[in-house]
Scaffold this motif. Structure first.
Motif, PDB file in Angstrom:
ATOM      1  N   HIS A 222      -6.627  -1.086  -5.809  1.00  0.00           N
ATOM      2  CA  HIS A 222      -7.178   0.205  -5.404  1.00  0.00           C
ATOM      3  C   HIS A 222      -6.248   1.300  -5.902  1.00  0.00           C
ATOM      4  O   HIS A 222      -5.028   1.190  -5.747  1.00  0.00           O
TER       5      HIS A 222
ATOM      6  N   GLU B 142     -10.061   6.671   4.719  1.00  0.00           N
ATOM      7  CA  GLU B 142      -8.765   6.468   5.382  1.00  0.00           C
ATOM      8  C   GLU B 142      -7.753   7.506   4.918  1.00  0.00           C
ATOM      9  O   GLU B 142      -6.927   7.973   5.699  1.00  0.00           O
TER      10      GLU B 142
ATOM     11  N   ASP C 299      -3.116   0.169  -3.738  1.00  0.00           N
ATOM     12  CA  ASP C 299      -2.892  -1.168  -3.198  1.00  0.00           C
ATOM     13  C   ASP C 299      -2.543  -2.068  -4.367  1.00  0.00           C
ATOM     14  O   ASP C 299      -3.291  -2.124  -5.357  1.00  0.00           O
TER      15      ASP C 299
ATOM     16  N   ARG D 169       0.869  -1.174   0.000  1.00  0.00           N
ATOM     17  CA  ARG D 169       0.000   0.000   0.000  1.00  0.00           C
ATOM     18  C   ARG D 169       0.903   1.222   0.000  1.00  0.00           C
ATOM     19  O   ARG D 169       1.792   1.347   0.830  1.00  0.00           O
TER      20      ARG D 169
ATOM     21  N   HIS E 219     -11.372   3.461   1.631  1.00  0.00           N
ATOM     22  CA  HIS E 219     -10.017   3.884   1.297  1.00  0.00           C
ATOM     23  C   HIS E 219      -9.915   5.404   1.158  1.00  0.00           C
ATOM     24  O   HIS E 219      -8.941   6.010   1.620  1.00  0.00           O
TER      25      HIS E 219
END
Length: 196
Positions: free
Chosen positions: A58, A125, A37, A15, A122
């Protein structure tokens, strides 16, 4: 000092989070975040078909435009890669963050506006590192400008501007109000023992 030597292992996932801060010509600030990711192996995905090793599962982008008071003026979110076709549909919801102030209580306010099915795990985050990057971008420059303004005022024999308590005081161990850093950098906020 790096981490200690690990046990034998296989690299499976990476990541990457990158955040960048910009001062705009109109006086506002842009803080951009990018998250990816990536797997070291290929696999099948229902919505995307075969995803080869190294292709992001991602990949999302987030740009906050904020003012000097850390209030969000605009938000843009983009999803380039996601595991589900529907993931990119939620990006416009992040405009609901306009008007929030980056500071205490931000996480809860974000959850209230784009939590659960109203957001993307995501992108949400990514707001954490983007908010931290906003502080790292804005406060050092504003402190430098305030010090310059104070120096000019003193040169002209004017009263020095009143100092504000730093919002970083008590935000972590290093910035604790009774610590050496606060005593040195923000002495008006220092609460530790006084030297005789």
């Amino acid at each position: 000092m790096p981490l200690s030597d690990p046990a034998p292992r296989d690299h499976l996932h990476t990541r990457n989070v990158t955040c960048t801060g910009y001062r705009r010509s109109d006086g506002l600030w842009d803080i951009e975040g990018h998250i990816t990711d990536v797997k070291t192996y290929g696999f099948k995905n229902h919505d995307r078909g075969d995803i080869p090793a190294g292709e992001p599962i991602h990949q999302m982008w987030l740009r906050l435009t904020i003012d000097d008071h850390m209030v969000i003026q605009a938000v843009e979110a983009v999803t380039d890669h996601a595991p589900f076709a529907a993931c990119n549909e939620i990006a416009p919801n992040y405009e609901k963050l306009v008007g929030l102030k980056i500071g205490p209580g931000l996480k809860q306010q974000i959850r209230e506006r784009v939590g659960g099915i109203d957001g993307c795990t995501h992108l949400t985050e990514l707001m954490g590192p983007v908010a931290t990057t906003a502080f790292q971008t804005i406060f050092p420059l504003r402190a430098k400008e305030a010090a310059e303004k104070q120096r000019r005022a003193e040169e002209q024999g004017m009263a020095a501007p009143r100092k504000k308590r730093s919002p970083l005081v008590n935000s972590c161990h290093g910035w604790r109000s009774d610590g050496a850093a606060v005593k040195r950098i923000a002495p008006d906020s220092y609460t530790g023992p006084q030297d005789d």
